[in-house]
Design an enzyme around this catalytic site. Structure first.
Site, PDB file in Angstrom:
ATOM      1  N   ILE A 244       7.253  -8.428  12.654  1.00  0.00           N
ATOM      2  CA  ILE A 244       6.264  -8.060  13.671  1.00  0.00           C
ATOM      3  C   ILE A 244       4.886  -7.772  13.079  1.00  0.00           C
ATOM      4  CG2 ILE A 244       7.943  -7.200  15.343  1.00  0.00           C
ATOM      5  CD1 ILE A 244       7.443  -4.374  14.321  1.00  0.00           C
TER       6      ILE A 244
ATOM      7  N   ARG B  20       2.331  -8.276   9.094  1.00  0.00           N
ATOM      8  CA  ARG B  20       2.268  -8.686   7.688  1.00  0.00           C
ATOM      9  C   ARG B  20       1.027  -8.079   7.047  1.00  0.00           C
ATOM     10  NH1 ARG B  20       4.457 -12.633   4.342  1.00  0.00           N
ATOM     11  NH2 ARG B  20       5.870 -13.248   6.017  1.00  0.00           N
TER      12      ARG B  20
ATOM     13  N   GLY C 258       3.488  -6.670   1.774  1.00  0.00           N
ATOM     14  CA  GLY C 258       4.787  -6.920   2.377  1.00  0.00           C
ATOM     15  C   GLY C 258       4.679  -7.157   3.868  1.00  0.00           C
TER      16      GLY C 258
ATOM     17  N   VAL D 252       6.282  -6.099   8.066  1.00  0.00           N
ATOM     18  CA  VAL D 252       6.887  -5.098   8.947  1.00  0.00           C
ATOM     19  C   VAL D 252       7.871  -5.816   9.861  1.00  0.00           C
ATOM     20  CG1 VAL D 252       6.484  -3.285  10.660  1.00  0.00           C
ATOM     21  CG2 VAL D 252       4.776  -3.717   8.874  1.00  0.00           C
TER      22      VAL D 252
ATOM     23  N   LYS E 121       9.103  -1.202   7.240  1.00  0.00           N
ATOM     24  CA  LYS E 121       8.047  -1.736   6.378  1.00  0.00           C
ATOM     25  C   LYS E 121       8.690  -2.173   5.066  1.00  0.00           C
ATOM     26  CE  LYS E 121       3.282  -0.113   5.510  1.00  0.00           C
ATOM     27  NZ  LYS E 121       2.448   1.101   5.540  1.00  0.00           N
TER      28      LYS E 121
ATOM     29  N   ASP F 243      -8.659   5.937   6.252  1.00  0.00           N
ATOM     30  CA  ASP F 243      -8.625   4.550   6.715  1.00  0.00           C
ATOM     31  C   ASP F 243      -8.369   4.503   8.221  1.00  0.00           C
ATOM     32  OD1 ASP F 243      -8.856   1.808   6.488  1.00  0.00           O
ATOM     33  OD2 ASP F 243      -6.806   1.491   5.792  1.00  0.00           O
TER      34      ASP F 243
END
Length: 424
Positions: free
Chosen positions: A56, A58, A62, A64, A79, A212
């Site tokens: 679902i 990227r 990596g 998700v 994740k 963030d």
């Protein structure tokens, strides 16, 4: 007979008593180092009891997955990190920083705030690669912050897995460089901004700067509750001193003071508030206030260019933007001032959860919890001793024999402890 309520000025209703009553315990995160990856007949991967149904999302390190716990049929966002990519990133961070020197207050790469990238990169424990994010998430427990349940490592593969709340309605909004997203109404923008405020206020009360904040890191649950995610670059700061040195975050959402070379120490709280302002701008305008494909040009715009606003903004919203997107961090609006702003309160018609109730920090471990933790550690040593003893004997010994050896080791330890107390 029910007890009558305490009078308003009684000791039972005091602020300190109330705070003790509402203290939230830290989150419990399971760490599974010996996980096993397998494959179903349908070709789907499994990590222990979690079935990875579909991808679902990227990212750089990596993907998700939508995962299902086959024991409970509960859906999670799982994740999946590449350990090799994370190690390369640690090495690059170490290279850029010139080695493990400095005050140790930078990004949490290891077991705690003061452990540097070198220690994490050299560690044989793969969980140290995400220990910074793990340390933050273990500390937090809040309705507007995503919850981490388990971290799993398959020692035979390259993947490391983190099991989170599943946020069925996805990101707050998709912001692309070359297009404008459908904006929110004022009422919906206010609702989600206030939920983000509560989450960030709680982080700051727990001495954490997110660093963030952007729509990509604000996800909506199936009930459309906003939750803050991605603590990969978050920093813990010293109580009463939120000054941070390193730049972090997504360029379009970075505060002006972070866009200056060798900027020195900056307020982590103030930079988060700027990023909240850019996120609000996105909700109202469908784009960031400054757009450029050239990074240096973008930084110059953030530092020096005026913010342009669309037509039809109310005076209170325009005033909020001027105060939250103030390029001077010293005069930028604070979280407490935000709480009182007319646009946030909808001219006094809407209330929020109080700062005191929202910011109950996670409770410190009790003496009983500390004792239990020590007992847990002692039991690990007991297992290690028993296994060593087991290996010295025949390989044909049964599990029952191993259990008996563990009991023997436990008794030996208890006897030694009692003897030591007598000597004291």
């Amino acid at each position: 007979m029910s007890a009558s309520p305490s009078p308003p000025n009684s000791p039972q209703s005091s602020s300190s008593s109330s705070r003790r009553k509402h203290l939230r315990p830290p989150s419990v995160v399971v760490e599974t180092l010996g996980a096993t990856t397998s494959e179903t007949k349908e070709g789907l991967r499994k990590i222990n009891n979690y079935l990875l149904k579909k991808e679902i999302g990227r990212g750089a390190f990596g993907t998700v997955h939508l995962g299902i716990d086959e024991n409970t049929n509960t859906e999670y966002a799982i994740k999946e990190f590449s350990k090799s990519r994370l190690r390369k990133k640690e090495q690059m961070d170490l290279f850029r920083s010139g080695g493990p020197r400095g005050r140790g207050r930078g990004r949490m790469m290891g077991l705690g705030v003061n452990r540097g990238a070198a220690a994490a990169a050299a560690s044989s424990n793969p969980l140290d690669l995400v220990r910074g994010e793990l340390a933050v998430l273990k500390k937090l427990n809040h309705p507007h912050i995503v919850r981490l349940y388990e971290v799993l490592d398959d020692p035979s593969g390259d993947s490391l897995y983190m099991v989170f709340d599943m946020m069925h309605n996805g990101v707050l909004m998709d912001i692309e460089l070359d297009q404008v997203a459908p904006p929110y109404t004022n009422d919906m923008a206010r609702r989600y901004f206030k939920e983000m405020m509560l989450g960030i206020e709680y982080l700051h009360a727990n001495d954490i700067a997110h660093r963030d904040i952007k729509p990509d890191n604000l996800l909506l649950s199936k009930d459309n509750v906003l939750k803050i995610v991605d603590f990969g670059v978050s920093e813990m700061f010293v109580k009463g001193n939120d000054k941070l040195k390193k730049s972090a975050g997504s360029p379009a959402f970075m505060a002006p003071e972070l866009c200056i070379a060798k900027h020195g120490e900056v307020s982590g709280k103030a930079t988060d508030i700027w990023s909240m302002g850019v996120t609000l701008y996105c909700m109202i305008h469908g784009k960031t206030p400054f757009v450029s494909s050239n990074l240096l040009e973008l930084y110059e715009m953030i530092k020096d260019a005026p913010v342009e606003y669309g037509d039809g903004l109310s005076d209170s919203l325009l005033d909020l933007f001027h105060r939250i997107l103030d390029k001077n961090p010293d005069t930028r609006i604070t979280m407490r001032e935000l709480r009182e702003h007319p646009w946030i309160t909808n001219n006094g018609t809407e209330t929020m959860l109080s700062e005191e109730d929202n910011c109950d920090v996670v409770s410190e471990p009790t003496e009983e919890e500390m004792n239990n933790a020590i007992k847990s550690i002692a039991s690990i040593f007991a297992v290690m001793k028993a296994v060593t003893k087991f290996k010295r004997h025949s390989r044909s010994l049964s599990q029952k024999s191993l259990n008996q050896m563990m009991e023997d080791v436990k008794k030996e330890d208890e006897l030694a402890e009692a003897t030591q107390k007598l000597q004291i």
